[in-house]
Write a protein that holds these residues in place. Structure first.
Motif, PDB file in Angstrom:
ATOM      1  N   VAL A  99       0.841  -1.192   0.000  1.00 16.52           N
ATOM      2  CA  VAL A  99       0.000   0.000   0.000  1.00 16.52           C
ATOM      3  C   VAL A  99       0.877   1.244   0.000  1.00 16.52           C
ATOM      4  N   THR A 100       0.569   2.198  -0.862  1.00 17.72           N
ATOM      5  CA  THR A 100       1.264   3.484  -0.874  1.00 17.72           C
ATOM      6  C   THR A 100       0.290   4.561  -0.383  1.00 17.72           C
ATOM      7  N   LEU A 101       0.757   5.409   0.527  1.00 16.52           N
ATOM      8  CA  LEU A 101      -0.068   6.431   1.145  1.00 16.52           C
ATOM      9  C   LEU A 101       0.837   7.533   1.675  1.00 16.52           C
ATOM     10  N   ALA A 102       0.223   8.563   2.272  1.00 17.94           N
ATOM     11  CA  ALA A 102       1.040   9.673   2.767  1.00 17.94           C
ATOM     12  C   ALA A 102       0.298  10.426   3.852  1.00 17.94           C
ATOM     13  N   GLY A 103       1.059  11.157   4.656  1.00 15.73           N
ATOM     14  CA  GLY A 103       0.498  12.127   5.578  1.00 15.73           C
ATOM     15  C   GLY A 103      -0.142  11.569   6.825  1.00 15.73           C
ATOM     16  N   VAL A 104      -0.650  12.499   7.631  1.00 19.17           N
ATOM     17  CA  VAL A 104      -1.229  12.134   8.916  1.00 19.17           C
ATOM     18  C   VAL A 104      -2.528  11.351   8.747  1.00 19.17           C
ATOM     19  N   PHE A 105      -3.257  11.570   7.657  1.00 17.50           N
ATOM     20  CA  PHE A 105      -4.455  10.775   7.397  1.00 17.50           C
ATOM     21  C   PHE A 105      -4.076   9.306   7.261  1.00 17.50           C
ATOM     22  N   GLU A 166      -9.462  21.541   3.836  1.00 16.57           N
ATOM     23  CA  GLU A 166      -8.273  22.295   4.229  1.00 16.57           C
ATOM     24  C   GLU A 166      -8.678  23.590   4.933  1.00 16.57           C
ATOM     25  N   TYR A 167      -7.855  23.983   5.897  1.00 16.19           N
ATOM     26  CA  TYR A 167      -8.134  25.174   6.690  1.00 16.19           C
ATOM     27  C   TYR A 167      -6.988  26.171   6.565  1.00 16.19           C
ATOM     28  N   VAL A 168      -7.342  27.450   6.442  1.00 12.95           N
ATOM     29  CA  VAL A 168      -6.374  28.532   6.558  1.00 12.95           C
ATOM     30  C   VAL A 168      -6.494  29.034   7.992  1.00 12.95           C
ATOM     31  N   SER A 241      -6.881  17.208   9.332  1.00  9.43           N
ATOM     32  CA  SER A 241      -6.210  16.155  10.096  1.00  9.43           C
ATOM     33  C   SER A 241      -5.075  16.722  10.935  1.00  9.43           C
ATOM     34  N   TYR A 242      -4.459  17.810  10.464  1.00  9.86           N
ATOM     35  CA  TYR A 242      -3.330  18.407  11.169  1.00  9.86           C
ATOM     36  C   TYR A 242      -3.748  19.500  12.150  1.00  9.86           C
ATOM     37  N   VAL A 243      -4.818  20.238  11.852  1.00  7.76           N
ATOM     38  CA  VAL A 243      -5.091  21.451  12.628  1.00  7.76           C
ATOM     39  C   VAL A 243      -6.432  21.467  13.352  1.00  7.76           C
ATOM     40  N   TRP A 244      -7.313  20.501  13.077  1.00 11.69           N
ATOM     41  CA  TRP A 244      -8.670  20.590  13.628  1.00 11.69           C
ATOM     42  C   TRP A 244      -8.685  20.609  15.150  1.00 11.69           C
ATOM     43  N   ASP A 245      -7.908  19.751  15.778  1.00 13.27           N
ATOM     44  CA  ASP A 245      -7.900  19.714  17.244  1.00 13.27           C
ATOM     45  C   ASP A 245      -7.429  21.046  17.829  1.00 13.27           C
ATOM     46  N   ASP A 246      -6.420  21.651  17.193  1.00 10.73           N
ATOM     47  CA  ASP A 246      -5.918  22.942  17.680  1.00 10.73           C
ATOM     48  C   ASP A 246      -6.952  24.045  17.467  1.00 10.73           C
ATOM     49  N   LYS A 288     -13.370   0.879   5.167  1.00 16.87           N
ATOM     50  CA  LYS A 288     -14.634   1.611   5.130  1.00 16.87           C
ATOM     51  C   LYS A 288     -15.328   1.568   6.484  1.00 16.87           C
ATOM     52  N   LYS A 289     -15.338   0.403   7.108  1.00 13.29           N
ATOM     53  CA  LYS A 289     -15.954   0.274   8.433  1.00 13.29           C
ATOM     54  C   LYS A 289     -15.242   1.155   9.460  1.00 13.29           C
ATOM     55  N   SER A 290     -13.910   1.130   9.406  1.00 11.23           N
ATOM     56  CA  SER A 290     -13.111   1.901  10.347  1.00 11.23           C
ATOM     57  C   SER A 290     -13.340   3.404  10.170  1.00 11.23           C
ATOM     58  N   LEU A 291     -13.358   3.866   8.916  1.00  8.64           N
ATOM     59  CA  LEU A 291     -13.548   5.292   8.654  1.00  8.64           C
ATOM     60  C   LEU A 291     -14.951   5.744   9.047  1.00  8.64           C
ATOM     61  N   GLU A 292     -15.925   4.908   8.807  1.00  9.45           N
ATOM     62  CA  GLU A 292     -17.301   5.240   9.172  1.00  9.45           C
ATOM     63  C   GLU A 292     -17.429   5.407  10.688  1.00  9.45           C
ATOM     64  N   ARG A 293     -16.629   4.638  11.424  1.00 11.79           N
ATOM     65  CA  ARG A 293     -16.692   4.672  12.883  1.00 11.79           C
ATOM     66  C   ARG A 293     -15.866   5.825  13.470  1.00 11.79           C
ATOM     67  N   ASP A 294     -14.667   6.058  12.905  1.00 12.27           N
ATOM     68  CA  ASP A 294     -13.691   6.938  13.559  1.00 12.27           C
ATOM     69  C   ASP A 294     -13.400   8.259  12.856  1.00 12.27           C
ATOM     70  N   TYR A 295     -13.760   8.373  11.590  1.00  9.25           N
ATOM     71  CA  TYR A 295     -13.298   9.537  10.824  1.00  9.25           C
ATOM     72  C   TYR A 295     -14.392  10.588  10.716  1.00  9.25           C
ATOM     73  N   ARG A 296     -14.052  11.832  11.036  1.00  7.96           N
ATOM     74  CA  ARG A 296     -15.006  12.927  10.931  1.00  7.96           C
ATOM     75  C   ARG A 296     -14.706  13.733   9.673  1.00  7.96           C
ATOM     76  N   GLY A 297     -15.194  13.281   8.560  1.00  4.83           N
ATOM     77  CA  GLY A 297     -14.869  13.912   7.287  1.00  4.83           C
ATOM     78  C   GLY A 297     -15.293  15.348   7.177  1.00  4.83           C
ATOM     79  N   SER A 298     -16.365  15.731   7.900  1.00  5.61           N
ATOM     80  CA  SER A 298     -16.852  17.103   7.784  1.00  5.61           C
ATOM     81  C   SER A 298     -15.844  18.108   8.329  1.00  5.61           C
ATOM     82  N   GLN A 299     -15.071  17.704   9.339  1.00  7.85           N
ATOM     83  CA  GLN A 299     -14.058  18.600   9.871  1.00  7.85           C
ATOM     84  C   GLN A 299     -12.685  18.370   9.231  1.00  7.85           C
ATOM     85  N   PHE A 300     -12.367  17.105   8.942  1.00  8.99           N
ATOM     86  CA  PHE A 300     -11.033  16.777   8.466  1.00  8.99           C
ATOM     87  C   PHE A 300     -10.901  17.045   6.970  1.00  8.99           C
TER      88      PHE A 300
END
Length: 300
Positions: A99-105, A166-168, A241-246, A288-300
């Motif tokens: 698998v090839t991927l990148a970043g904090v996501f 993405e957030y500015v 993924s990088y700034v939402w918590d802050d 897909k199951k994991s993302l549906e449970r743990d991922y908040r796409g509206s913010q990330f």
């Protein structure tokens, strides 16, 4: 020549031909350069022909070597296809999943699923490659790639698995001494911290808008950009993924939200040959199951 050594010789010969280097071939096959050299010399001895013309600067295949290379590639592809057929016919993941991927996501939401699969299926060998640039997954022999944004037309299979925004943003410390930008054009008066991009994109009156930005700090490491922003150095543009918590904790302030491009789709991409691959299919379903449970796409 014993069958196993014969196959090893063919693999070594193909790898040297593809990389143009004994050293590179040895590194990719995880053996010594001398082992590669001896293996190919033995192959040439058994065939009774020279396959490679060697020099101090480069290697070059002989005419017979070029012909033999085509046959070798075809044979290895047949073996690889046979292996994948066996794996695909199994109802349990086994063999290699690359698998090839990148970043904090990838770190926070893809890797945990793969770790879970490796634990659940001991016969599955997971290989993760974190690569910021987009690679040719067919040429590099990856089974799956995680891609973000618009996909170019290709023969690859793509499934949408999530979205990203993405957030500015900037820290309250920075905004104490710099007036918050009211529009994207105001960014030209600010210290914009970036990964090397010369412009940031927005939407204004439903139309795309590109604004040139500049600053005194650049890095291709998003985590470092976050640290710089938190320290009050300037304004950053990064995925949630990088700034939402802050932002949620008030350590960073989201800016120019009305001009946001909105969300970008996140895709899992696979070669068409893997359509029936058990390893890939189980991974995608678990993801897909994991993302549906743990991922908040509206913010990330």
């Amino acid at each position: 020549m014993e069958t196993i050594k014969w196959v090893q010789g063919i693999i070594a010969f193909v790898k040297v031909s593809e990389t143009g280097s004994f050293s590179q071939a040895a590194a990719e096959l995880h053996v010594s350069k001398s082992h590669i050299s001896k293996t190919i010399k033995q192959l040439e001895k058994d065939l009774g022909i020279a396959l490679i013309s060697r020099s101090t600067r480069r290697i070059q295949l002989t005419n017979l070597g070029e012909e033999f290379l085509g046959s070798c590639r075809q044979s290895l592809e047949t073996l690889e296809s046979a292996k994948k057929q066996v794996i695909s016919s199994s109802d349990r993941p086994r063999g290699v999943l690359r698998v090839t991927l990148a970043g904090v996501f990838g770190e926070n939401f893809i890797a945990p699923t793969l770790i879970s699969l490796a634990r659940k299926y001991p016969d599955l060998q997971v290989e993760l490659d974190f690569e910021s640039r987009i690679v040719d997954i067919i040429e590099k022999k990856f089974d799956v790639a995680i891609r973000i944004g618009h996909l170019k037309n290709s023969s690859l299979l793509a499934q949408k698995i999530a979205t990203r925004r993405e957030y500015v943003c900037a820290s309250p410390k920075y905004l104490e001494t710099h007036r918050a930008p009211a529009s994207p054009e105001d960014l030209t008066d600010h210290n914009c911290l970036s990964g090397g991009q010369g412009s940031w994109s927005f939407k204004k009156s439903s139309k795309p808008l590109s604004v040139s930005v500049k600053g005194n700090f650049k890095t291709n490491n998003p985590r470092v950009l976050v640290k710089a922003a938190l320290d009050g150095l300037g304004i950053v543009r990064l995925p949630g993924s990088y700034v939402w918590d802050d932002i949620k904790e008030g350590k960073l302030v989201s800016l120019l939200e009305r001009y946001s491009e909105g969300t970008k789709d996140i895709w899992v991409v696979t070669p068409t040959r893997n359509k029936l691959n058990t390893n890939v299919n189980v991974f995608v379903e678990e993801l897909k199951k994991s993302l549906e449970r743990d991922y908040r796409g509206s913010q990330f």
